[in-house]
Design a protein around this motif. Structure first.
Motif, PDB file in Angstrom:
ATOM      1  N   LYS A  29       0.840  -1.191   0.000  1.00 55.42           N
ATOM      2  CA  LYS A  29       0.000   0.000   0.000  1.00 55.42           C
ATOM      3  C   LYS A  29       0.876   1.242   0.000  1.00 55.42           C
ATOM      4  N   GLY A  30       0.511   2.176  -0.861  1.00 52.09           N
ATOM      5  CA  GLY A  30       1.220   3.448  -0.939  1.00 52.09           C
ATOM      6  C   GLY A  30       0.253   4.601  -0.775  1.00 52.09           C
ATOM      7  N   ASP A  31       0.742   5.807  -0.963  1.00 51.66           N
ATOM      8  CA  ASP A  31      -0.104   7.006  -0.811  1.00 51.66           C
ATOM      9  C   ASP A  31      -1.260   7.044  -1.801  1.00 51.66           C
ATOM     10  N   VAL A  32      -1.067   6.481  -2.970  1.00 54.56           N
ATOM     11  CA  VAL A  32      -2.089   6.562  -4.017  1.00 54.56           C
ATOM     12  C   VAL A  32      -2.824   5.239  -4.237  1.00 54.56           C
ATOM     13  N   TYR A  34      -2.826   0.799  -3.977  1.00 54.96           N
ATOM     14  CA  TYR A  34      -2.086  -0.454  -3.856  1.00 54.96           C
ATOM     15  C   TYR A  34      -1.205  -0.695  -5.073  1.00 54.96           C
ATOM     16  N   TRP A  70       7.672   1.166  -6.525  1.00 54.55           N
ATOM     17  CA  TRP A  70       6.988   0.788  -5.280  1.00 54.55           C
ATOM     18  C   TRP A  70       7.835   1.103  -4.046  1.00 54.55           C
ATOM     19  N   LYS A  72       8.015   3.502  -2.045  1.00 55.57           N
ATOM     20  CA  LYS A  72       7.348   4.197  -0.928  1.00 55.57           C
ATOM     21  C   LYS A  72       6.158   3.390  -0.380  1.00 55.57           C
ATOM     22  N   TYR A  73       6.061   2.143  -0.773  1.00 52.25           N
ATOM     23  CA  TYR A  73       4.954   1.279  -0.353  1.00 52.25           C
ATOM     24  C   TYR A  73       5.320   0.486   0.897  1.00 52.25           C
ATOM     25  N   GLU A  74       4.283   0.068   1.618  1.00 55.00           N
ATOM     26  CA  GLU A  74       4.458  -0.749   2.828  1.00 55.00           C
ATOM     27  C   GLU A  74       3.545  -1.961   2.739  1.00 55.00           C
ATOM     28  N   SER A  76       0.709  -4.436   3.655  1.00 54.43           N
ATOM     29  CA  SER A  76      -0.570  -4.240   4.329  1.00 54.43           C
ATOM     30  C   SER A  76      -1.296  -5.585   4.339  1.00 54.43           C
TER      31      SER A  76
END
Length: 152
Positions: A29-32, A34, A70, A72-74, A76
């Motif tokens: 999951k990122g700011d914008v 998945y 990706w 900046k994604y984490e 989830s």
């Protein structure tokens, strides 16, 4: 190439077994939204590649793909029942594919969401497990309805 196909197929089978064991699916999951990719096998009627939302069977596999676009994604976590009822059915409605256990080269299994639900239902039966659903009586009810849709 055949070896790659076998590897991807085996990772998909592992994905199904593991998510049933843990009752959890992982996405990035990122700011914008998945993590998504594009199909190398399927395209829309306009010739554009079909969009894929990527999922993993464990957080470590998902984390291994946090790079490039990706970065900046984490990871989830998503409960399996929510994945089946909300994600897969929603992705089917949206005309999006499911990507399972993609590697950091964005190479992975591409599945039709309804077919994936049927694969999950089959593995649940084999493992003797059940899944609590909110919108359906049980997995058998959902499976029956999917089969009816696919036959028409």
């Amino acid at each position: 190439m055949l070896q790659d196909h076998i590897t991807v197929e085996n990772r998909h089978k592992d994905f199904i077994k593991k998510i049933i064991e843990t009752e959890t699916v992982y996405a990035l999951k990122g700011d914008v939204g998945y993590a998504t990719s594009y199909s190398s096998e399927s395209e829309y009627e306009d010739g554009e590649p079909v969009q894929i939302i990527c999922f993993w069977s464990d957080a470590a596999r998902a984390k291994s793909c946090i790079e490039n676009e990706w970065d900046k994604y984490e990871p989830s976590s998503i409960p399996l029942n929510e994945f089946v009822e909300n994600w897969c059915l929603g992705m089917n409605s949206d005309g999006v594919l499911v990507g399972t256990n993609f590697d950091n080269n964005l190479f992975g299994y591409e599945a039709e969401p309804l077919e994936l639900i049927l694969d999950i239902a089959k593995e649940l039966t084999i493992s003797g497990k059940s899944l609590e659903l909110r919108k359906y009586e049980n997995m058998e009810d959902l499976e029956k309805q999917i089969r009816e849709v696919l036959e028409h």
